[in-house]
Design a protein around this motif. Structure first.
Motif, PDB file in Angstrom:
ATOM      1  N   LEU A  20       0.574  -1.152  -0.197  1.00  0.00           N
ATOM      2  CA  LEU A  20       0.269   0.000  -0.001  1.00  0.00           C
ATOM      3  C   LEU A  20       0.705   0.922   0.045  1.00  0.00           C
ATOM      4  N   PHE A  21       0.554   2.147  -0.951  1.00  0.00           N
ATOM      5  CA  PHE A  21       1.367   3.579  -1.006  1.00  0.00           C
ATOM      6  C   PHE A  21       0.025   4.267  -0.812  1.00  0.00           C
ATOM      7  N   GLY A  22       0.746   5.471   0.184  1.00  0.00           N
ATOM      8  CA  GLY A  22      -0.244   6.644  -0.177  1.00  0.00           C
ATOM      9  C   GLY A  22      -0.062   7.702  -0.714  1.00  0.00           C
ATOM     10  N   CYS A  23      -0.426   8.946  -1.553  1.00  0.00           N
ATOM     11  CA  CYS A  23       0.107   9.823  -1.841  1.00  0.00           C
ATOM     12  C   CYS A  23       0.331  11.201  -1.144  1.00  0.00           C
ATOM     13  N   ILE A  24       1.246  11.997  -1.091  1.00  0.00           N
ATOM     14  CA  ILE A  24       0.804  13.005   0.311  1.00  0.00           C
ATOM     15  C   ILE A  24       0.547  14.144  -1.070  1.00  0.00           C
ATOM     16  N   ASP A  25      -0.423  15.591  -0.342  1.00  0.00           N
ATOM     17  CA  ASP A  25      -0.078  15.697  -1.649  1.00  0.00           C
ATOM     18  C   ASP A  25       0.321  17.549  -1.702  1.00  0.00           C
ATOM     19  N   THR A  26       1.773  17.506  -0.800  1.00  0.00           N
ATOM     20  CA  THR A  26       2.750  18.650  -1.184  1.00  0.00           C
ATOM     21  C   THR A  26       3.541  18.107  -1.415  1.00  0.00           C
ATOM     22  N   THR A  27       4.198  16.930  -1.852  1.00  0.00           N
ATOM     23  CA  THR A  27       4.422  16.549  -3.183  1.00  0.00           C
ATOM     24  C   THR A  27       3.843  16.006  -4.337  1.00  0.00           C
ATOM     25  N   ASP A  28       2.736  15.741  -4.429  1.00  0.00           N
ATOM     26  CA  ASP A  28       2.412  14.524  -5.158  1.00  0.00           C
ATOM     27  C   ASP A  28       2.983  13.016  -5.249  1.00  0.00           C
ATOM     28  N   LEU A  29       3.655  12.438  -3.902  1.00  0.00           N
ATOM     29  CA  LEU A  29       4.871  11.357  -4.384  1.00  0.00           C
ATOM     30  C   LEU A  29       4.176  10.460  -3.831  1.00  0.00           C
ATOM     31  N   LEU A  30       4.163   8.891  -4.158  1.00  0.00           N
ATOM     32  CA  LEU A  30       3.544   7.860  -3.344  1.00  0.00           C
ATOM     33  C   LEU A  30       4.541   7.459  -2.307  1.00  0.00           C
ATOM     34  N   TYR A  31       3.878   7.466  -1.128  1.00  0.00           N
ATOM     35  CA  TYR A  31       4.725   6.657  -0.148  1.00  0.00           C
ATOM     36  C   TYR A  31       4.324   5.452   0.853  1.00  0.00           C
ATOM     37  N   ARG A  32       5.021   4.750   1.350  1.00  0.00           N
ATOM     38  CA  ARG A  32       4.520   2.913   1.489  1.00  0.00           C
ATOM     39  C   ARG A  32       4.160   3.280   3.077  1.00  0.00           C
ATOM     40  N   ILE A  33       2.320   3.444   3.319  1.00  0.00           N
ATOM     41  CA  ILE A  33       1.920   3.421   4.238  1.00  0.00           C
ATOM     42  C   ILE A  33       2.942   3.008   5.401  1.00  0.00           C
ATOM     43  N   ASP A  34       3.097   2.059   5.525  1.00  0.00           N
ATOM     44  CA  ASP A  34       4.168   1.282   6.934  1.00  0.00           C
ATOM     45  C   ASP A  34       5.240   2.277   6.937  1.00  0.00           C
ATOM     46  N   LEU A  35       5.527   3.813   6.368  1.00  0.00           N
ATOM     47  CA  LEU A  35       6.318   4.776   6.495  1.00  0.00           C
ATOM     48  C   LEU A  35       6.376   5.541   6.575  1.00  0.00           C
ATOM     49  N   LEU A  36       4.633   5.551   7.371  1.00  0.00           N
ATOM     50  CA  LEU A  36       4.007   7.552   7.541  1.00  0.00           C
ATOM     51  C   LEU A  36       4.101   7.410   8.324  1.00  0.00           C
ATOM     52  N   THR A  37       3.978   8.443   9.547  1.00  0.00           N
ATOM     53  CA  THR A  37       3.123   8.487  10.863  1.00  0.00           C
ATOM     54  C   THR A  37       2.086   9.251  10.731  1.00  0.00           C
ATOM     55  N   PRO A  38       1.015   8.840  11.795  1.00  0.00           N
ATOM     56  CA  PRO A  38      -0.392  10.084  11.580  1.00  0.00           C
ATOM     57  C   PRO A  38       0.380  10.985  12.186  1.00  0.00           C
ATOM     58  N   VAL A  39      -0.002  12.690  12.009  1.00  0.00           N
ATOM     59  CA  VAL A  39       0.329  13.939  12.717  1.00  0.00           C
ATOM     60  C   VAL A  39      -0.811  14.717  12.378  1.00  0.00           C
TER      61      VAL A  39
END
Length: 95
Positions: free
Chosen positions: A32-51
């Motif tokens: 699973l990957f999540g797209c972050i709006d500030t970069t419009d890039l995909l990041y692995r969900i397991d490496l993202l931290t909710p803030v």
């Protein structure tokens, strides 16, 4: 943690410090990957931290380099480039 990340949620990518909001989630090759709006890039969900984003925080916005160059600085650069017109091509070191 992957189940906690949903579109619209603010997250931080720890390796680069990128912070933004998830716009979409995609599955690629079983990951699973999540797209972050500030970069419009995909990041692995397991490496993202909710803030939690705080109001009043200054967000850096990338500017076009041409906008940050003043007219005076531009004239100086053009004048310096004109100096190359007077070079005769000799490789003399003067010594």
């Amino acid at each position: 943690m992957a189940t906690e990340i949903i579109p619209g949620q603010a997250v931080r990518y720890g390796r680069t410090g990128t912070v933004g909001t998830i716009t979409r989630i995609e599955e690629i090759g079983g990951v699973l990957f999540g797209c972050i709006d500030t970069t419009d890039l995909l990041y692995r969900i397991d490496l993202l931290t909710p803030v939690e984003l705080r109001e009043g925080k200054v967000v850096k916005v990338k500017k076009d380099a041409r906008e940050s160059i003043t007219e005076e600085r531009l004239r100086e650069t053009v004048a310096a480039e004109g100096a190359w017109l007077n070079v005769d091509g000799a490789c003399e070191g003067g010594g």
